[in-house]
Design a protein around this motif. Sequence first.
Motif, PDB file in Angstrom:
ATOM      1  N   TYR A 297       0.761  -1.221  -0.120  1.00 22.65           N
ATOM      2  CA  TYR A 297       0.091   0.009  -0.033  1.00 22.65           C
ATOM      3  C   TYR A 297       0.850   1.300  -0.006  1.00 22.65           C
ATOM      4  N   SER A 298       1.869   1.393   0.866  1.00 23.43           N
ATOM      5  CA  SER A 298       2.568   2.240   1.033  1.00 23.43           C
ATOM      6  C   SER A 298       3.382   2.894  -0.328  1.00 23.43           C
ATOM      7  N   PHE A 299       3.827   1.684  -1.162  1.00 26.40           N
ATOM      8  CA  PHE A 299       4.356   1.971  -2.424  1.00 26.40           C
ATOM      9  C   PHE A 299       3.368   2.494  -3.301  1.00 26.40           C
ATOM     10  N   LEU A 300       2.243   1.842  -3.381  1.00 30.70           N
ATOM     11  CA  LEU A 300       1.479   2.017  -4.457  1.00 30.70           C
ATOM     12  C   LEU A 300       0.770   3.435  -4.483  1.00 30.70           C
ATOM     13  N   PHE A 301       0.618   4.028  -3.327  1.00 33.55           N
ATOM     14  CA  PHE A 301      -0.246   5.426  -2.980  1.00 33.55           C
ATOM     15  C   PHE A 301       0.681   6.234  -2.293  1.00 33.55           C
ATOM     16  N   LEU A 302       1.992   6.115  -2.767  1.00 36.77           N
ATOM     17  CA  LEU A 302       2.906   7.247  -2.186  1.00 36.77           C
ATOM     18  C   LEU A 302       2.574   8.519  -2.936  1.00 36.77           C
ATOM     19  N   ASN A 303       2.360   9.638  -2.219  1.00 35.08           N
ATOM     20  CA  ASN A 303       2.083  11.134  -2.956  1.00 35.08           C
ATOM     21  C   ASN A 303       0.951  10.929  -3.859  1.00 35.08           C
ATOM     22  N   SER A 304      -0.323   9.884  -3.518  1.00 37.66           N
ATOM     23  CA  SER A 304      -1.548   9.912  -4.102  1.00 37.66           C
ATOM     24  C   SER A 304      -2.491  10.015  -3.256  1.00 37.66           C
ATOM     25  N   PRO A 305      -3.569  10.650  -3.897  1.00 31.90           N
ATOM     26  CA  PRO A 305      -4.914  10.724  -3.143  1.00 31.90           C
ATOM     27  C   PRO A 305      -5.289   9.234  -2.494  1.00 31.90           C
ATOM     28  N   ASN A 306      -6.269   9.589  -1.415  1.00 32.60           N
ATOM     29  CA  ASN A 306      -6.888   8.128  -0.805  1.00 32.60           C
ATOM     30  C   ASN A 306      -7.519   7.564  -2.021  1.00 32.60           C
ATOM     31  N   PRO A 307      -7.258   6.094  -1.839  1.00 34.07           N
ATOM     32  CA  PRO A 307      -8.074   5.349  -3.010  1.00 34.07           C
ATOM     33  C   PRO A 307      -9.391   5.130  -2.566  1.00 34.07           C
ATOM     34  N   SER A 308     -10.306   4.427  -3.436  1.00 36.47           N
ATOM     35  CA  SER A 308     -11.589   4.218  -3.180  1.00 36.47           C
ATOM     36  C   SER A 308     -11.753   3.474  -1.780  1.00 36.47           C
ATOM     37  N   ILE A 309     -12.776   3.489  -1.263  1.00 32.96           N
ATOM     38  CA  ILE A 309     -13.269   2.988   0.181  1.00 32.96           C
ATOM     39  C   ILE A 309     -13.123   1.537  -0.100  1.00 32.96           C
ATOM     40  N   TYR A 310     -13.182   0.957  -1.266  1.00 34.11           N
ATOM     41  CA  TYR A 310     -13.279  -0.763  -1.274  1.00 34.11           C
ATOM     42  C   TYR A 310     -11.756  -1.061  -1.362  1.00 34.11           C
ATOM     43  N   VAL A 311     -10.903  -0.163  -2.042  1.00 30.35           N
ATOM     44  CA  VAL A 311      -9.567  -0.782  -2.131  1.00 30.35           C
ATOM     45  C   VAL A 311      -9.071  -0.431  -0.556  1.00 30.35           C
ATOM     46  N   LEU A 312      -9.422   0.484   0.083  1.00 26.76           N
ATOM     47  CA  LEU A 312      -8.930   0.784   1.596  1.00 26.76           C
ATOM     48  C   LEU A 312      -9.453  -0.358   2.401  1.00 26.76           C
ATOM     49  N   VAL A 313     -10.675  -0.716   2.471  1.00 27.78           N
ATOM     50  CA  VAL A 313     -10.832  -1.933   3.174  1.00 27.78           C
ATOM     51  C   VAL A 313     -10.180  -2.998   2.780  1.00 27.78           C
ATOM     52  N   GLY A 314     -10.279  -3.156   1.546  1.00 26.59           N
ATOM     53  CA  GLY A 314      -9.800  -4.652   1.155  1.00 26.59           C
ATOM     54  C   GLY A 314      -8.028  -4.781   1.692  1.00 26.59           C
ATOM     55  N   PHE A 363       2.514   9.364  18.039  1.00 28.40           N
ATOM     56  CA  PHE A 363       3.418  10.173  16.848  1.00 28.40           C
ATOM     57  C   PHE A 363       2.659  10.025  15.455  1.00 28.40           C
ATOM     58  N   ILE A 364       2.538   8.724  15.001  1.00 28.64           N
ATOM     59  CA  ILE A 364       1.824   8.541  13.853  1.00 28.64           C
ATOM     60  C   ILE A 364       0.613   8.862  13.496  1.00 28.64           C
ATOM     61  N   GLY A 365      -0.352   8.748  14.639  1.00 35.24           N
ATOM     62  CA  GLY A 365      -1.513   9.400  14.531  1.00 35.24           C
ATOM     63  C   GLY A 365      -1.625  11.059  14.062  1.00 35.24           C
ATOM     64  N   ASP A 366      -0.584  11.609  14.495  1.00 37.32           N
ATOM     65  CA  ASP A 366      -0.595  12.991  14.362  1.00 37.32           C
ATOM     66  C   ASP A 366      -0.520  13.255  12.752  1.00 37.32           C
ATOM     67  N   PHE A 367      -0.041  12.428  11.930  1.00 38.42           N
ATOM     68  CA  PHE A 367       0.134  12.466  10.631  1.00 38.42           C
ATOM     69  C   PHE A 367      -1.094  12.270   9.921  1.00 38.42           C
ATOM     70  N   VAL A 368      -2.043  11.258  10.373  1.00 36.96           N
ATOM     71  CA  VAL A 368      -3.396  11.003   9.488  1.00 36.96           C
ATOM     72  C   VAL A 368      -4.325  11.997   9.607  1.00 36.96           C
ATOM     73  N   LYS A 369      -3.988  13.030   8.948  1.00 33.83           N
ATOM     74  CA  LYS A 369      -5.015  14.223   8.976  1.00 33.83           C
ATOM     75  C   LYS A 369      -5.530  14.249   7.550  1.00 33.83           C
ATOM     76  N   ASP A 370      -5.136  14.104   6.293  1.00 32.93           N
ATOM     77  CA  ASP A 370      -5.520  14.255   5.275  1.00 32.93           C
ATOM     78  C   ASP A 370      -5.664  13.240   4.286  1.00 32.93           C
ATOM     79  N   SER A 371      -4.885  12.135   4.854  1.00 28.81           N
ATOM     80  CA  SER A 371      -4.613  11.034   3.936  1.00 28.81           C
ATOM     81  C   SER A 371      -4.601   9.789   5.090  1.00 28.81           C
ATOM     82  N   VAL A 372      -4.739   8.613   4.146  1.00 30.63           N
ATOM     83  CA  VAL A 372      -4.612   7.295   5.158  1.00 30.63           C
ATOM     84  C   VAL A 372      -3.128   6.815   4.904  1.00 30.63           C
ATOM     85  N   TRP A 373      -2.277   7.356   4.048  1.00 30.08           N
ATOM     86  CA  TRP A 373      -1.069   6.882   3.670  1.00 30.08           C
ATOM     87  C   TRP A 373      -0.162   6.584   5.057  1.00 30.08           C
TER      88      TRP A 373
END
Length: 404
Positions: A297-314, A363-373
């Motif tokens: 996931y980290s490589f596929l969606f680096l510097n990309s917007p959030n994927p669809s909810i189906y991809v995320l849940v998968g 620490f990590i949670g502070d970065f989860v603001k605009d993206s799930v990445w």
Amino acid sequence: MEKLNQKPNFEFVAMMAALMSIVALAIDAILPAISNIGEAINSTDSTDHQLLVTMIFLGLGVGQLFFGPISDSFGRKPVVYMGFSIFLVASVICLMAPSLEVMVVGRILQGIGLSAPRTISISIIRDTYEGDYMAKIMSFVTAFFILVPVVAPAIGKLILDATGWQGIFYVQMFFVLIVAFWFWKRQQETLHAEYKIPFTRHVFIDGVKEFVKYRETVAFTLISGLVTGAFLVYLSSAQHIFEDQYALKEVFPYIFAGLAISIGLSTFMNGTLVMRFGMRRLSLMATIVFCMVALTYSFLFLNSPNPSIYVLVGFLSVQFFCLGFMWGNFRSIAMEPIGHIAGIGAAINGFVSTVLSIPIATFIGDFVKDSVWPLFAGLAICGMVALALFLLTHLPKRKRIAAS
């Protein structure tokens, strides 16, 4: 003391799961109501609201250091009753809280109270079983325990709509009273008199000295903390991700439940497979897959917007499926060598793994603001460090010396 060949008793498994499930109910049932609680206590920052989840874990970690040692001296059952009492008082504080600060204090105290049934349930299991059989029991207990996160957010939403957020705390208190009565009537004391350790000011220090003698126990305690920290990022930010980033407030409880089922399914499978393949082999394979999914996931969606909810849940479903083969086995591996100090051993194991997880999640949670990445990046990093510790712990002695 251990009944190694005894078949698991359904009521015993269900009762141990109920003792652990109070923790999940206290955490997950309020998730749909976090924004409502924030309005009631004049707190509008969604990032600050994560404290209502993470701080209960601080209480869970600290409380174990107290309850574990005294359970080795005075028995398991009195300590559970003490924890229930603290939880009830803490719940009243939460109900009357005028501000975020007071609410956080109440949540920490709730965690301290719940650390007793959570820790002592593990001690009771260790008093009764050991080895892969203990891992089997832990898996079945965890599988039952997972049912609570499956339904808790949906129940919390129903209560919220019917009575307001305060009703969620009243339901939690009622559930605690029911479990306390069941535990009192049906569970025997598992710490026999001859195994009780005299309570002195040195009991904790002596327990720590004994705990650190076992390399595998220390390593898998740290591994549990890393994995728990990574999962706690998801747990504390799930409401923000699904309600704010994906605008799915109404279906959030059902998505949360579906992901919890993924963990429950693999946990149940672990209970049936662990006797065949062993807890170390199963948890190693799961840890490897856990890392691979997060890295993908980290490589596929680096510097990309959030994927669809189906991809995320998968992705999350596969990630959490791995957890079912990790959590119970990690703790069983850590506890296996220290059955002679099961109470304080479970306390130290729980304290270190829980307290280690809190700064990771914060620490990590502070970065989860605009993206799930950032969530998956954190899962990948924690998973890889855990995997490295796992492999180093099980290297043959000669190879470890050469590597060092």
